[in-house]
Design a protein around this motif. Structure first.
Motif, PDB file in Angstrom:
ATOM      1  N   PHE A 148      29.002  55.210  42.394  1.00 12.98           N
ATOM      2  CA  PHE A 148      27.804  55.161  43.224  1.00 12.98           C
ATOM      3  C   PHE A 148      26.971  53.978  42.753  1.00 12.98           C
ATOM      4  N   LEU A 149      26.336  53.300  43.659  1.00 16.19           N
ATOM      5  CA  LEU A 149      25.499  52.157  43.301  1.00 16.19           C
ATOM      6  C   LEU A 149      24.160  52.657  42.780  1.00 16.19           C
ATOM      7  N   THR A 150      23.871  52.387  41.508  1.00 17.99           N
ATOM      8  CA  THR A 150      22.609  52.784  40.890  1.00 17.99           C
ATOM      9  C   THR A 150      21.960  51.550  40.246  1.00 17.99           C
ATOM     10  N   GLU A 151      20.754  51.738  39.726  1.00 17.62           N
ATOM     11  CA  GLU A 151      20.083  50.614  39.072  1.00 17.62           C
ATOM     12  C   GLU A 151      20.832  50.186  37.814  1.00 17.62           C
ATOM     13  N   GLN A 152      21.436  51.161  37.089  1.00 21.21           N
ATOM     14  CA  GLN A 152      22.129  50.827  35.850  1.00 21.21           C
ATOM     15  C   GLN A 152      23.389  50.002  36.074  1.00 21.21           C
ATOM     16  N   ASN A 153      24.096  50.255  37.184  1.00 19.20           N
ATOM     17  CA  ASN A 153      25.366  49.546  37.366  1.00 19.20           C
ATOM     18  C   ASN A 153      25.307  48.434  38.410  1.00 19.20           C
ATOM     19  N   ARG A 154      24.121  48.189  38.957  1.00 19.17           N
ATOM     20  CA  ARG A 154      24.008  47.203  40.045  1.00 19.17           C
ATOM     21  C   ARG A 154      24.547  45.837  39.633  1.00 19.17           C
ATOM     22  N   ASN A 155      24.209  45.393  38.422  1.00 23.42           N
ATOM     23  CA  ASN A 155      24.642  44.063  37.985  1.00 23.42           C
ATOM     24  C   ASN A 155      26.154  43.982  37.796  1.00 23.42           C
ATOM     25  N   LEU A 156      26.794  45.119  37.594  1.00 22.85           N
ATOM     26  CA  LEU A 156      28.248  45.143  37.456  1.00 22.85           C
ATOM     27  C   LEU A 156      28.955  45.174  38.809  1.00 22.85           C
ATOM     28  N   LEU A 157      28.280  45.703  39.820  1.00 20.59           N
ATOM     29  CA  LEU A 157      28.943  45.943  41.102  1.00 20.59           C
ATOM     30  C   LEU A 157      28.532  44.981  42.213  1.00 20.59           C
ATOM     31  N   ILE A 158      27.368  44.358  42.091  1.00 23.58           N
ATOM     32  CA  ILE A 158      26.864  43.507  43.161  1.00 23.58           C
ATOM     33  C   ILE A 158      26.618  42.089  42.633  1.00 23.58           C
ATOM     34  N   ASN A 159      27.144  41.099  43.343  1.00 23.20           N
ATOM     35  CA  ASN A 159      26.904  39.698  42.997  1.00 23.20           C
ATOM     36  C   ASN A 159      25.489  39.288  43.406  1.00 23.20           C
ATOM     37  N   PRO A 160      24.988  38.179  42.843  1.00 22.49           N
ATOM     38  CA  PRO A 160      23.640  37.713  43.226  1.00 22.49           C
ATOM     39  C   PRO A 160      23.470  37.494  44.723  1.00 22.49           C
ATOM     40  N   ASP A 161      24.568  37.177  45.433  1.00 25.49           N
ATOM     41  CA  ASP A 161      24.463  36.951  46.880  1.00 25.49           C
ATOM     42  C   ASP A 161      24.590  38.238  47.688  1.00 25.49           C
ATOM     43  N   GLY A 162      24.677  39.395  46.995  1.00 27.44           N
ATOM     44  CA  GLY A 162      24.731  40.674  47.680  1.00 27.44           C
ATOM     45  C   GLY A 162      26.122  41.180  47.994  1.00 27.44           C
ATOM     46  N   THR A 163      27.146  40.387  47.722  1.00 33.57           N
ATOM     47  CA  THR A 163      28.520  40.829  47.960  1.00 33.57           C
ATOM     48  C   THR A 163      29.008  41.685  46.792  1.00 33.57           C
ATOM     49  N   TYR A 164      30.100  42.413  47.038  1.00 33.49           N
ATOM     50  CA  TYR A 164      30.677  43.217  45.964  1.00 33.49           C
ATOM     51  C   TYR A 164      31.281  42.305  44.893  1.00 33.49           C
ATOM     52  N   SER A 165      31.114  42.696  43.642  1.00 35.66           N
ATOM     53  CA  SER A 165      31.768  41.993  42.540  1.00 35.66           C
ATOM     54  C   SER A 165      33.254  42.330  42.528  1.00 35.66           C
ATOM     55  N   ASP A 166      34.005  41.578  41.738  1.00 32.70           N
ATOM     56  CA  ASP A 166      35.432  41.880  41.593  1.00 32.70           C
ATOM     57  C   ASP A 166      35.622  43.289  41.062  1.00 32.70           C
ATOM     58  N   ARG A 167      34.742  43.714  40.167  1.00 31.42           N
ATOM     59  CA  ARG A 167      34.854  45.054  39.581  1.00 31.42           C
ATOM     60  C   ARG A 167      34.642  46.126  40.663  1.00 31.42           C
ATOM     61  N   ALA A 168      33.623  45.924  41.491  1.00 27.82           N
ATOM     62  CA  ALA A 168      33.372  46.884  42.567  1.00 27.82           C
ATOM     63  C   ALA A 168      34.558  46.953  43.521  1.00 27.82           C
ATOM     64  N   GLN A 169      35.131  45.807  43.842  1.00 28.46           N
ATOM     65  CA  GLN A 169      36.262  45.786  44.766  1.00 28.46           C
ATOM     66  C   GLN A 169      37.475  46.500  44.168  1.00 28.46           C
ATOM     67  N   LYS A 170      37.652  46.405  42.857  1.00 28.63           N
ATOM     68  CA  LYS A 170      38.742  47.133  42.199  1.00 28.63           C
ATOM     69  C   LYS A 170      38.547  48.643  42.344  1.00 28.63           C
ATOM     70  N   PHE A 171      37.309  49.093  42.175  1.00 23.72           N
ATOM     71  CA  PHE A 171      37.019  50.516  42.372  1.00 23.72           C
ATOM     72  C   PHE A 171      37.354  50.942  43.801  1.00 23.72           C
ATOM     73  N   ILE A 172      36.899  50.171  44.753  1.00 23.32           N
ATOM     74  CA  ILE A 172      37.119  50.512  46.160  1.00 23.32           C
ATOM     75  C   ILE A 172      38.612  50.557  46.474  1.00 23.32           C
ATOM     76  N   ASN A 173      39.344  49.595  45.948  1.00 24.10           N
ATOM     77  CA  ASN A 173      40.777  49.541  46.199  1.00 24.10           C
ATOM     78  C   ASN A 173      41.512  50.728  45.587  1.00 24.10           C
ATOM     79  N   ALA A 174      40.922  51.338  44.554  1.00 21.32           N
ATOM     80  CA  ALA A 174      41.560  52.468  43.868  1.00 21.32           C
ATOM     81  C   ALA A 174      41.166  53.824  44.451  1.00 21.32           C
TER      82      ALA A 174
END
Length: 273
Positions: free
Chosen positions: A203-229
């Motif tokens: 789930f997107l929270t304040e604690q994990n936002r920097n890990l899951l969302i890029n500065p431009d608002g797109t999903y990070s590689d890490r977030a995309q790995k989660f989604i793909n799994a």
């Protein structure tokens, strides 16, 4: 009592730690909608008042208490305030936790160069932040002879996630503590006192936002790995935790104890093929 009545939390007094977080907001909303009286605990006074206003707007009762769950005296003070207002405690949701910035090991960082003190702080927040409230609020529940405690576990306790060592270790501890305490409470206080855990997916929270969302608002590689799994191929929405929480706190789950329920879009079940 009809089946729908068993899901009701009317007049149940439920304590929620970490109520100022993103998932905490979903939890207190769910409890208000189910008819509970909600004690919202957290460190941010402004957000606590926002939670109270939202609960009262739903026609439920609320009490805000500023608390550090790692401070035993703070938690005891909160317990006394709740008892003074409502006379008892029927449920506890241990939602305080999350990762901390210094405990996240960067991909380019040497595994053994990160500050171990940050890792230990993450363990303390998530594990001790569950144990301390349980021993203080849980005593009231146990001695009343009926009630439910819900801890917040994680996918990290089942599928170790890279980079977040302290969080992973702590959530393993939460799972073990959930099982241990469920057995001890049942043997000592009977079959009406229960302890379970929810393991949220991503789930997107304040604690994990920097890990899951890029500065431009797109999903990070890490977030995309989660989604793909995930068979569901998407991140979770906080409101999707509501039903499981109400179920575990209510009489609908009367024979359920010592369990961790995944709410993860199938992440934990899927092998990827």
């Amino acid at each position: 009592m009809g089946i729908l009545d068993k899901f009701s939390l009317n007049n149940h007094v439920v304590v929620v730690t970490g109520a100022t977080g993103v998932l905490g907001k979903s939890f207190v909303d769910a409890l208000a909608e189910a008819g509970a009286k909600v004690a919202v605990l957290g460190r941010n006074r402004e957000k606590l008042q926002e939670r109270v206003q939202a609960i009262e707007a739903k026609g439920a009762e609320a009490l805000a208490i500023q608390v550090d769950v790692l401070n035993e005296e703070d938690v005891i003070r909160a317990r006394d305030e709740i008892i003074a207002k409502w006379g008892t405690i029927d449920g506890l949701v241990n939602a305080a936790g999350g990762n901390i910035a210094g405990a996240t090991i960067k991909p380019e960082q040497n595994l053994f160069d990160h500050d171990i003190r940050d890792t230990l702080k993450a363990i303390e927040l998530n594990l001790n932040g569950t144990i301390i409230p349980t021993h203080i609020f849980g005593r009231v529940i146990a001695e009343s002879g009926k009630g439910s405690i819900v801890n917040i576990s994680s996918l990290a306790a089942s599928r170790p996630l890279t980079r977040v060592l302290g969080y992973t270790v702590a959530k393993h501890g939460v799972d073990g503590y959930t099982k241990w305490m469920s057995v001890e409470l049942a043997l000592r206080y009977g079959d009406k006192v229960r302890v379970n855990a929810i393991a949220p997916g991503v789930f997107l929270t304040e604690q994990n936002r920097n890990l899951l969302i890029n500065p431009d608002g797109t999903y990070s590689d890490r977030a995309q790995k989660f989604i793909n799994a995930m068979p569901y191929q998407r991140l979770g929405e906080p409101d999707e935790l509501k039903g499981t929480l109400v179920y575990l706190l209510s009489d609908a789950s009367a024979l359920v104890t010592g369990e961790t329920i995944f709410v993860d879009g199938g992440f934990n079940a899927w092998c990827g093929v």
